[in-house]
Design an enzyme around this catalytic site. Structure first.
Site, PDB file in Angstrom:
ATOM      1  N   CYS A 129      33.963  53.355  38.232  1.00 15.82           N
ATOM      2  CA  CYS A 129      35.393  53.341  38.882  1.00 15.82           C
ATOM      3  C   CYS A 129      35.711  54.641  39.778  1.00 15.82           C
ATOM      4  O   CYS A 129      36.312  54.132  40.592  1.00 15.82           O
ATOM      5  CB  CYS A 129      36.123  53.100  37.744  1.00 15.82           C
ATOM      6  SG  CYS A 129      36.113  54.289  36.412  1.00 15.82           S
TER       7      CYS A 129
ATOM      8  N   VAL B 247      38.852  33.817  26.945  1.00 12.77           N
ATOM      9  CA  VAL B 247      39.173  34.558  25.917  1.00 12.77           C
ATOM     10  C   VAL B 247      40.491  35.798  26.253  1.00 12.77           C
ATOM     11  O   VAL B 247      41.161  36.058  25.640  1.00 12.77           O
ATOM     12  CB  VAL B 247      37.937  35.109  25.242  1.00 12.77           C
ATOM     13  CG1 VAL B 247      38.201  36.354  24.438  1.00 12.77           C
ATOM     14  CG2 VAL B 247      37.044  34.083  24.581  1.00 12.77           C
ATOM     15  N   GLY B 248      39.926  36.340  27.400  1.00 16.98           N
ATOM     16  CA  GLY B 248      40.570  37.297  27.984  1.00 16.98           C
ATOM     17  C   GLY B 248      42.189  36.919  28.398  1.00 16.98           C
ATOM     18  O   GLY B 248      43.076  37.504  27.722  1.00 16.98           O
TER      19      GLY B 248
ATOM     20  N   GLY C  12      36.090  35.968  30.580  1.00 16.10           N
ATOM     21  CA  GLY C  12      37.646  36.563  30.699  1.00 16.10           C
ATOM     22  C   GLY C  12      38.570  35.309  30.894  1.00 16.10           C
ATOM     23  O   GLY C  12      39.881  35.471  30.263  1.00 16.10           O
ATOM     24  N   PRO C  13      38.314  34.181  31.875  1.00 16.88           N
ATOM     25  CA  PRO C  13      39.536  33.345  31.867  1.00 16.88           C
ATOM     26  C   PRO C  13      39.978  32.536  30.624  1.00 16.88           C
ATOM     27  O   PRO C  13      40.949  31.999  30.615  1.00 16.88           O
ATOM     28  CB  PRO C  13      39.029  32.457  33.075  1.00 16.88           C
ATOM     29  CG  PRO C  13      37.934  33.301  33.780  1.00 16.88           C
ATOM     30  CD  PRO C  13      37.364  34.407  32.810  1.00 16.88           C
TER      31      PRO C  13
ATOM     32  N   GLY D 287      33.239  36.200  24.749  1.00 20.50           N
ATOM     33  CA  GLY D 287      33.522  34.989  25.628  1.00 20.50           C
ATOM     34  C   GLY D 287      33.713  35.336  27.170  1.00 20.50           C
ATOM     35  O   GLY D 287      33.845  36.312  27.518  1.00 20.50           O
TER      36      GLY D 287
ATOM     37  N   LYS E 207      37.811  42.347  23.414  1.00 26.78           N
ATOM     38  CA  LYS E 207      37.039  41.189  24.186  1.00 26.78           C
ATOM     39  C   LYS E 207      36.082  42.125  25.192  1.00 26.78           C
ATOM     40  O   LYS E 207      36.659  42.625  26.167  1.00 26.78           O
ATOM     41  CB  LYS E 207      37.840  40.571  25.023  1.00 26.78           C
ATOM     42  CG  LYS E 207      37.050  39.140  25.490  1.00 26.78           C
ATOM     43  CD  LYS E 207      37.339  38.644  26.792  1.00 26.78           C
ATOM     44  CE  LYS E 207      36.715  39.259  27.928  1.00 26.78           C
ATOM     45  NZ  LYS E 207      35.118  39.068  28.146  1.00 26.78           N
TER      46      LYS E 207
ATOM     47  N   GLU F 259      36.248  47.993  47.360  1.00 23.42           N
ATOM     48  CA  GLU F 259      35.534  48.463  46.558  1.00 23.42           C
ATOM     49  C   GLU F 259      34.185  47.600  46.221  1.00 23.42           C
ATOM     50  O   GLU F 259      34.084  46.319  46.277  1.00 23.42           O
ATOM     51  CB  GLU F 259      36.187  48.338  45.092  1.00 23.42           C
ATOM     52  CG  GLU F 259      35.468  49.068  44.044  1.00 23.42           C
ATOM     53  CD  GLU F 259      35.991  48.839  42.383  1.00 23.42           C
ATOM     54  OE1 GLU F 259      36.663  47.802  42.242  1.00 23.42           O
ATOM     55  OE2 GLU F 259      36.193  49.987  41.804  1.00 23.42           O
TER      56      GLU F 259
ATOM     57  N   GLU G 197      43.698  49.707  33.627  1.00 21.55           N
ATOM     58  CA  GLU G 197      42.778  50.816  34.407  1.00 21.55           C
ATOM     59  C   GLU G 197      41.989  49.854  35.437  1.00 21.55           C
ATOM     60  O   GLU G 197      40.941  49.132  34.920  1.00 21.55           O
ATOM     61  CB  GLU G 197      42.035  51.462  33.441  1.00 21.55           C
ATOM     62  CG  GLU G 197      42.628  52.281  32.307  1.00 21.55           C
ATOM     63  CD  GLU G 197      43.394  53.509  32.703  1.00 21.55           C
ATOM     64  OE1 GLU G 197      42.921  54.023  33.768  1.00 21.55           O
ATOM     65  OE2 GLU G 197      44.077  54.128  32.167  1.00 21.55           O
TER      66      GLU G 197
HETATM   67  P1  NDP Z   1      36.241  42.420  35.643  1.00 20.46           P
HETATM   68  O1  NDP Z   1      37.628  42.509  36.219  1.00 20.46           O
HETATM   69  O2  NDP Z   1      35.288  41.239  36.313  1.00 20.46           O
HETATM   70  O3  NDP Z   1      36.336  42.203  34.172  1.00 20.46           O
HETATM   71  C1  NDP Z   1      36.783  42.966  33.282  1.00 20.46           C
HETATM   72  C2  NDP Z   1      37.111  42.146  31.694  1.00 20.46           C
HETATM   73  O4  NDP Z   1      38.052  41.576  32.171  1.00 20.46           O
HETATM   74  C3  NDP Z   1      35.865  41.355  31.542  1.00 20.46           C
HETATM   75  O5  NDP Z   1      35.768  41.793  29.979  1.00 20.46           O
HETATM   76  C4  NDP Z   1      36.066  39.969  31.790  1.00 20.46           C
HETATM   77  O6  NDP Z   1      35.509  39.236  31.192  1.00 20.46           O
HETATM   78  C5  NDP Z   1      37.392  40.070  31.760  1.00 20.46           C
HETATM   79  N1  NDP Z   1      38.336  39.224  32.445  1.00 20.46           N
HETATM   80  C6  NDP Z   1      37.868  38.664  33.805  1.00 20.46           C
HETATM   81  N2  NDP Z   1      38.733  37.793  34.257  1.00 20.46           N
HETATM   82  C7  NDP Z   1      39.785  37.666  33.342  1.00 20.46           C
HETATM   83  C8  NDP Z   1      41.028  37.024  33.039  1.00 20.46           C
HETATM   84  N3  NDP Z   1      41.507  36.091  34.109  1.00 20.46           N
HETATM   85  N4  NDP Z   1      41.770  37.387  32.304  1.00 20.46           N
HETATM   86  C9  NDP Z   1      41.308  38.131  31.541  1.00 20.46           C
HETATM   87  N5  NDP Z   1      40.330  39.082  31.251  1.00 20.46           N
HETATM   88  C10 NDP Z   1      39.439  38.546  32.395  1.00 20.46           C
HETATM   89  O7  NDP Z   1      35.577  43.841  35.980  1.00 20.46           O
HETATM   90  P2  NDP Z   1      33.994  44.137  35.723  1.00 20.46           P
HETATM   91  O8  NDP Z   1      33.721  44.068  34.343  1.00 20.46           O
HETATM   92  O9  NDP Z   1      33.279  43.536  37.027  1.00 20.46           O
HETATM   93  O10 NDP Z   1      34.171  45.620  36.082  1.00 20.46           O
HETATM   94  C11 NDP Z   1      34.218  46.648  37.218  1.00 20.46           C
HETATM   95  C12 NDP Z   1      35.644  46.800  37.515  1.00 20.46           C
HETATM   96  O11 NDP Z   1      36.250  47.655  36.715  1.00 20.46           O
HETATM   97  C13 NDP Z   1      35.512  47.665  38.664  1.00 20.46           C
HETATM   98  O12 NDP Z   1      36.549  47.197  39.851  1.00 20.46           O
HETATM   99  C14 NDP Z   1      35.738  48.953  38.346  1.00 20.46           C
HETATM  100  O13 NDP Z   1      36.565  49.830  39.318  1.00 20.46           O
HETATM  101  C15 NDP Z   1      36.825  48.757  37.154  1.00 20.46           C
HETATM  102  N6  NDP Z   1      36.926  49.817  36.163  1.00 20.46           N
HETATM  103  C16 NDP Z   1      37.921  50.755  36.250  1.00 20.46           C
HETATM  104  C17 NDP Z   1      37.905  51.786  35.439  1.00 20.46           C
HETATM  105  C18 NDP Z   1      39.231  52.742  35.340  1.00 20.46           C
HETATM  106  O14 NDP Z   1      39.199  53.690  34.370  1.00 20.46           O
HETATM  107  N7  NDP Z   1      40.122  52.385  36.177  1.00 20.46           N
HETATM  108  C19 NDP Z   1      36.838  52.134  34.590  1.00 20.46           C
HETATM  109  C20 NDP Z   1      35.734  51.080  34.373  1.00 20.46           C
HETATM  110  C21 NDP Z   1      35.596  50.150  35.395  1.00 20.46           C
HETATM  111  P3  NDP Z   1      34.024  38.684  31.505  1.00 20.46           P
HETATM  112  O15 NDP Z   1      33.421  39.699  32.387  1.00 20.46           O
HETATM  113  O16 NDP Z   1      33.503  38.416  30.146  1.00 20.46           O
HETATM  114  O17 NDP Z   1      34.367  37.431  32.182  1.00 20.46           O
END
Ligand code: NDP
Length: 477
Positions: free
Chosen positions: A267, A191-192, A188-189, A186, A155, A367, A230
Site C-alpha cells: 500500500c 461476508v464483508g 467481500g460483497p 467468504g 474476514k 493505483e 486503511e
Molecule cells: P479489496 O478492497 O479488494 O479487498 C479487501 C478486503 O475487502 C477483502 O477481504 C475483500 O474480500 C473485502 N471486500 C471486497 N469487497 C467488499 C465489500 N463490498 N464489502 C466488504 N468487504 C469487501 O483489496 P485487496 O485485497 O485487493 O487489497 C489491495 C488494496 O488494499 C490496495 O488498494 C491497497 O492499497 C490496500 N491496502 C491498504 C493498506 C493501508 O494500510 N492503507 C495496507 C494494505 C493494503 P474478498 O477479497 O474476499 O472478496
C-alpha cells in the site's frame, strides 16, 4: 459454514489449487457475531494483564509456526519465502508482542477538569482485511482490538486465507475463551458487507482498496457504526536537485526498491518518482540498472527477489495498466506486457518502468498494485510539491535531498500520513499508520491502535465539584 460452497485458493507461482475454504454466508456472520457478542462481557471484564498474557501466547504460537506461515504466504501471495519469514510473519508476531507490552502503560483513564475520562472497548469489532500482507493486516486489527477488551469477527481476503486459519488454530491453542475470536471466510460483497451492516457489530475496521472501503463505509453508515479505513495509495517519491551523482544514484536505486517490494503489492509503495527535468535521462539509466537486479522467479528459489503477483486477475489488471501506459505515450524504459523470460506458468509480471509520464496519465493517477514505476520530471521545488500532492490519495511519500532543513520543509508540505526522508527503511514501530485524503480514516499501530479500538466516556461526579468562580469566569469570556 452453514453453506456448502467452497472457494479455491491458488498457488500464485504454479497456478495449482492448494486449498479450498468455506464460501461463507450471511448466516455464518450472524452466528459469529452472536458468539462475539456473548463473549464480550467476560472478555472485557478480564484484568488487562490477563489479556496481555493471551496476546503473548498468540505471539509464541506465531513464533513456533513461523516457517509454516511463511511458506503458506509465499504460496498464496507469492512473496519470496525468506522475505516472507521476515515481513509476513515477523510483523504480525512483533505486533502482538508490542501491543501486549503497551497494555501496561496505555492510559485507559485520565482526569480532565472535574471529569474522569475513560476509554472503553466498543464491543464487537468486524475486521476485514486484504491479501497483500495478509496476516500482518489481520494482526494490526486483532491485537489492539482484543487487548482493549473487544471481541472480533475476522474476514480475511479469499485470495490469501490460509494464514488466517493458522492464526485461528493458534488462538484456539492459546485457550482464549470461546467467541472472543471468530473467523468467517467468504467473498467481500457477501461476508464483508454482512459484517459492515450487522446491527450487533459496533465497529468495522477495513483495510483494502478505496473502492471497497467506500462501500463498507456506506453500508456501515446505516447504523452509524464506527469505521476505520486503511485504503490505497499512489505515493510520490521526490528526489530533489541538490544531490551529487552518488547521492542521486542511491536515491533512485532505493526508490525503485521501494516501488517493487512484494511485486509492487504494497500500500505504501512509492510508485511515482519525481526527478529534476535536467536529470531525467540519468534517472532512467539508474532505474533501469536497478530494475535489472530484481530477479523474478519462484518464491522458493533463494535467487528470486520478486515472486509472482497474487492472482490471474491481478496479473491481467497490471498488464492492462502497462499497455495503457504504452498507449498513453509514456516512454517504456524497461519491462512490458509479456511474461518474464522462462516463466510460462504463474502470475508473473516483468518489473516495469515508465518515464516521461504526465500528470494526466492513468498510470500516474491510478493505483496499479504491481511492479510498475512512473517517473515524472519537475521544474523546481514548488512544482515538485504540487505534483506530489496532485492525487486523490495521501498514504505515503518520500523525499531525498542533501539539505536537512529543505528535507524538513518539503516533507511537511506533502499531504501523506507515512513519510520518509533520505531512507525507505521499513517503519514498523509504534508510530501511527494511516493515510490522508482517500487513503483512509483513522490510524493503527501502537497507542494509536488502542485509541482506534476504544470509545471515550466522561464520568462526572460531585465528589470534586468545580468552584462556582470557574463558571463565572467562563461566562465573562
Ligand atoms: P479489496 O478492497 O479488494 O479487498 C479487501 C478486503 O475487502 C477483502 O477481504 C475483500 O474480500 C473485502 N471486500 C471486497 N469487497 C467488499 C465489500 N463490498 N464489502 C466488504 N468487504 C469487501 O483489496 P485487496 O485485497 O485487493 O487489497 C489491495 C488494496 O488494499 C490496495 O488498494 C491497497 O492499497 C490496500 N491496502 C491498504 C493498506 C493501508 O494500510 N492503507 C495496507 C494494505 C493494503 P474478498 O477479497 O474476499 O472478496
Amino acid at each position: 459454514s452453514e453453506g456448502k460452497g467452497v472457494l479455491e485458493v491458488t498457488n500464485s507461482a504454479t497456478e495449482e489449487i492448494i486449498a479450498t475454504i468455506p464460501d461463507g454466508t450471511t448466516g455464518d456472520v450472524d452466528k459469529a457475531v452472536a458468539a462475539a457478542k456473548a463473549a464480550f462481557e467476560g472478555w472485557s471484564a478480564l484484568p488487562s494483564e490477563k489479556r496481555a498474557e493471551y496476546l503473548m501466547k498468540i505471539h509464541a504460537g506465531l513464533e513456533a509456526r513461523t516457517q509454516e506461515i511463511a511458506e503458506a504466504v509465499a504460496r498464496e501471495v507469492g512473496m519470496p519465502v525468506g522475505m516472507a519469514t521476515m515481513i509476513q510473519v515477523g510483523l504480525p508476531k512483533g505486533n502482538f508482542a508490542i501491543t501486549a507490552g503497551l497494555l501496561g502503560t496505555y492510559k485507559f483513564e485520565e482526569e480532565i477538569g472535574n471529569s474522569i475520562v475513560v476509554r472503553e472497548p466498543f464491543g464487537v469489532v468486524g475486521c476485514i482485511s486484504p491479501w497483500n500482507y495478509p496476516l500482518h493486516q489481520i494482526a494490526l486489527k486483532v491485537a489492539p482490538a482484543l487487548a482493549a477488551g473487544n471481541t472480533v469477527v475476522v474476514k480475511p481476503s479469499e485470495v490469501a486465507p490460509i494464514n488466517a486459519f493458522i492464526l485461528a488454530e493458534i488462538v484456539h491453542d492459546a485457550g482464549l475463551p470461546p467467541g472472543v475470536f471468530n473467523l468467517v471466510t467468504g467473498v467481500g460483497p457477501v461476508v464483508g458487507e454482512a459484517i459492515a451492516a450487522h446491527p450487533d457489530v459496533d465497529m468495522v475496521s477495513f483495510t483494502g482498496s478505496t473502492r471497497a472501503g467506500k462501500r463498507v463505509a456506506e453500508v456501515a453508515s446505516q447504523n452509524v457504526k464506527k469505521v476505520s479505513l486503511e485504503l490505497g495509495g499512489k505515493s510520490p517519491n521526490v528526489i530533489l536537485d541538490d544531490l551529487d551523482d552518488e547521492g542521486f544514484t542511491k536515491a533512485v536505486a532505493a526508490g525503485v526498491g521501494k516501488c517493487f517490494l512484494n511485486s509492487g503489492q504494497t500500500c505504501t509503495a512509492l510508485t511515482r518518482m519525481l526527478v529534476p527535468r535536467a536529470r531525467l535521462a540519468q534517472a532512467e539509466q539508474i532505474a533501469a540498472a536497478a530494475a535489472s537486479k530484481f530477479t523474478v522467479g519462484d518464491p522458493f528459489d533463494p535467487a528470486s527477489r520478486l515472486g509472482p503477483l497474487v492472482s490471474a486477475v491481478q496479473r491481467d489488471r497490471v498488464r492492462g495498466f502497462i499497455q495503457t501506459g504504452i498507449d498513453e505515450g509514456a516512454t517504456l524504459v524497461t519491462g512490458g506486457t509479456a511474461s518474464p523470460e522462462g516463466l510460462t506458468a504463474g502470475f508473473f509480471v516483468q518489473p516495469t518502468i515508465f518515464s516521461n509520464t504526465k500528470p494526466s496519465m492513468r498510470i500516474v493517477k491510478e493505483e496499479i498494485f504491481g511492479p510498475v514505476l512512473a517517473v515524472q520530471y519537475f521544474d523546481g521545488e514548488d512544482e515538485a510539491v504540487q505534483m506530489a500532492n496532485d492525487t486523490i490519495y495521501g498514504l505515503a511519500a518520500g523525499v531525498f535531498t542533501s539539505d536537512g532543513s529543505r528535507a524538513q520543509r518539503v516533507i511537511r508540505r506533502l499531504r501523506a500520513g507515512i513519510t520518509w526522508i533520505n531512507t525507505y527503511h521499513p517503519t514498523f514501530n509504534e508510530a501511527p499508520w494511516g493515510g490522508y485524503k482517500q487513503s483512509g480514516i483513522g490510524r493503527e499501530l501502537g497507542t494509536y491502535g488502542y485509541d482506534a479500538y476504544t470509545e471515550v466516556k466522561q464520568i462526572n461526579t460531585c465528589i470534586r465539584p468545580q468552584p462556582l468562580g470557574w463558571f463565572k469566569s467562563l461566562s465573562k469570556k
